[in-house]
Design a protein around this motif. Structure first.
Motif, mmCIF file in Angstrom:
data_model
loop_
_atom_site.group_PDB
_atom_site.id
_atom_site.type_symbol
_atom_site.label_atom_id
_atom_site.label_comp_id
_atom_site.label_asym_id
_atom_site.label_seq_id
_atom_site.Cartn_x
_atom_site.Cartn_y
_atom_site.Cartn_z
ATOM 1 N N HIS A 230 48.618 27.626 92.644
ATOM 2 C CA HIS A 230 48.028 28.078 93.118
ATOM 3 C C HIS A 230 46.696 27.714 92.478
ATOM 4 O O HIS A 230 46.373 28.636 91.428
ATOM 5 N N HIS A 233 44.863 31.726 96.372
ATOM 6 C CA HIS A 233 45.708 32.759 96.887
ATOM 7 C C HIS A 233 45.182 33.783 96.204
ATOM 8 O O HIS A 233 46.769 33.988 95.860
ATOM 9 N N ASP A 240 50.409 30.547 103.354
ATOM 10 C CA ASP A 240 50.935 29.752 103.577
ATOM 11 C C ASP A 240 52.117 29.134 104.358
ATOM 12 O O ASP A 240 53.241 30.245 104.555
ATOM 13 N N HIS A 300 48.243 19.676 101.972
ATOM 14 C CA HIS A 300 48.993 20.348 102.773
ATOM 15 C C HIS A 300 50.100 19.590 103.684
ATOM 16 O O HIS A 300 49.141 19.432 104.862
ATOM 17 N N HIS A 303 52.956 21.546 104.620
ATOM 18 C CA HIS A 303 52.055 23.059 105.534
ATOM 19 C C HIS A 303 50.979 23.297 105.587
ATOM 20 O O HIS A 303 50.078 23.020 105.645
ATOM 21 N N HIS A 305 47.723 26.117 105.088
ATOM 22 C CA HIS A 305 47.314 27.304 104.529
ATOM 23 C C HIS A 305 45.955 27.442 105.066
ATOM 24 O O HIS A 305 45.153 27.085 105.556
HETATM 25 ZN ZN LIG Z 1 47.989 27.638 100.346
#
Ligand SMILES: [Zn+2]
Length: 313
Positions: A230, A233, A240, A300, A303, A305
């Protein structure tokens, strides 16, 4: 009537004091004839043990719980199981103070024996039961974390670690592509962790058949760059969450047709309602939300974020 950790509550009459008792206090068994002459201590102990066994058998039949401290000491906990005292309910909302919980949700001192007296089989089943309950309600070391700087250039002081798994979540390591994640990648602010847990719990309550949510990276302990995966984060505010799979497998999806879009949209909606500042989702996911909050973003597809606002922000 109430009971606290570390408090030992004995029956009123204790025969090993050599009292001449006509009706020893073994509720449910009834009066028992006791010689007026005090028998030798060994005989007394034997009778007490036998009476305790009978009492435990009776209590089991009556679907009541007893705790065996020693053969001669029996502690009735029927009131505790049905207890609604302020001490009991007050402790439920204090996760850091508990080691593990029993099915009633009430705290029990570590090492306490529940149910039948110790034996090889029961000892093994007790260990399995304790492990299952610890897993179901893991202890969380809450800290008054401080998020410093920016998500892509920041750090995290005194972060709170999300346990590797719990009743409503598992964690996924995006580097090894396996469950669970590494502990060091699961630190967030207290608010971040609490929000993930509360959203997961509400989501699972609303969809009892849904699998647990799969949580990926949050931040490192201490925050800072997670350059293996990343740019952001870094300060405990990003997390995530992998989209739920149609096949209910607890792992990251790897194709769009594996994603349960209805449950994924519900998760997005719940994080929006929980005050997410931004939620990034892949262009191809079709997931929607308020403009400026739910944001299509490359990378993404499997997932979401979620970014939480900075404290006070
Ligand atoms: Zn992320």
């Amino acid at each position: 009537m109430s009971w606290r950790r570390g408090e030992v509550w004995l029956d009123a009459d204790m025969l090993w004091f050599r009292e001449a008792v006509a009706a020893p206090a073994f509720p449910g068994i009834g009066p028992r004839a006791i010689p007026s002459l005090a028998p030798p201590p060994g005989l007394v102990a034997s009778r007490v043990r036998r009476a305790a066994w009978e009492r435990r058998r009776h209590l089991r039949r009556a679907r009541t719980t007893a705790v065996a401290l020693s053969p001669a000491v029996v502690l009735a906990l029927a009131a505790l199981r049905s207890g609604s005292g302020p001490e009991a309910s007050g402790m439920l909302d204090d996760p850091p103070s508990l080691t593990f919980r029993v099915g009633t949700g009430l705290p029990v001192a570590e090492g306490t024996t529940i149910g039948p007296p110790p034996g090889r089989e029961t000892a093994a089943s007790r260990r399995r039961e304790s492990a299952a309950k610890a897993k179901a309600a893991p202890t969380i070391g809450w800290h008054h974390s401080i998020s410093i700087g920016l998500p892509w250039s920041g750090s995290l002081a005194d972060g709170t670690q999300l346990p590797l798994e719990g009743p409503d979540w598992v964690t996924w390591n995006p580097v090894t592509d396996s469950v669970p994640n590494a502990r060091k990648r699961l630190y967030g602010t207290q608010h971040t962790i609490r929000t993930i847990l509360s959203v997961a719990a509400a989501y699972r309550a609303a969809h009892p058949d849904a699998p647990r949510i799969v949580v990926g990276d949050i931040s490192r302990e201490g925050g800072g760059p997670m350059t293996d995966e990343h740019v952001s984060h870094q300060n405990g505010l990003d997390a995530d969450i992998y989209f739920p799979r149609l096949d209910h497998r607890l792992e990251a999806p790897v194709a769009h047709d594996q994603i349960d879009r209805r449950l994924s949209q519900d998760l997005v909606d719940r994080f929006v309602a929980a005050g997410a500042q931004m939620i990034f989702v892949g262009y191809g996911t079709g997931l929607q939300g308020p403009s400026g909050v739910v944001i299509p973003y490359a990378g993404h597809d499997y997932h979401l974020h979620v970014r939480f606002p900075p404290p006070g922000g």
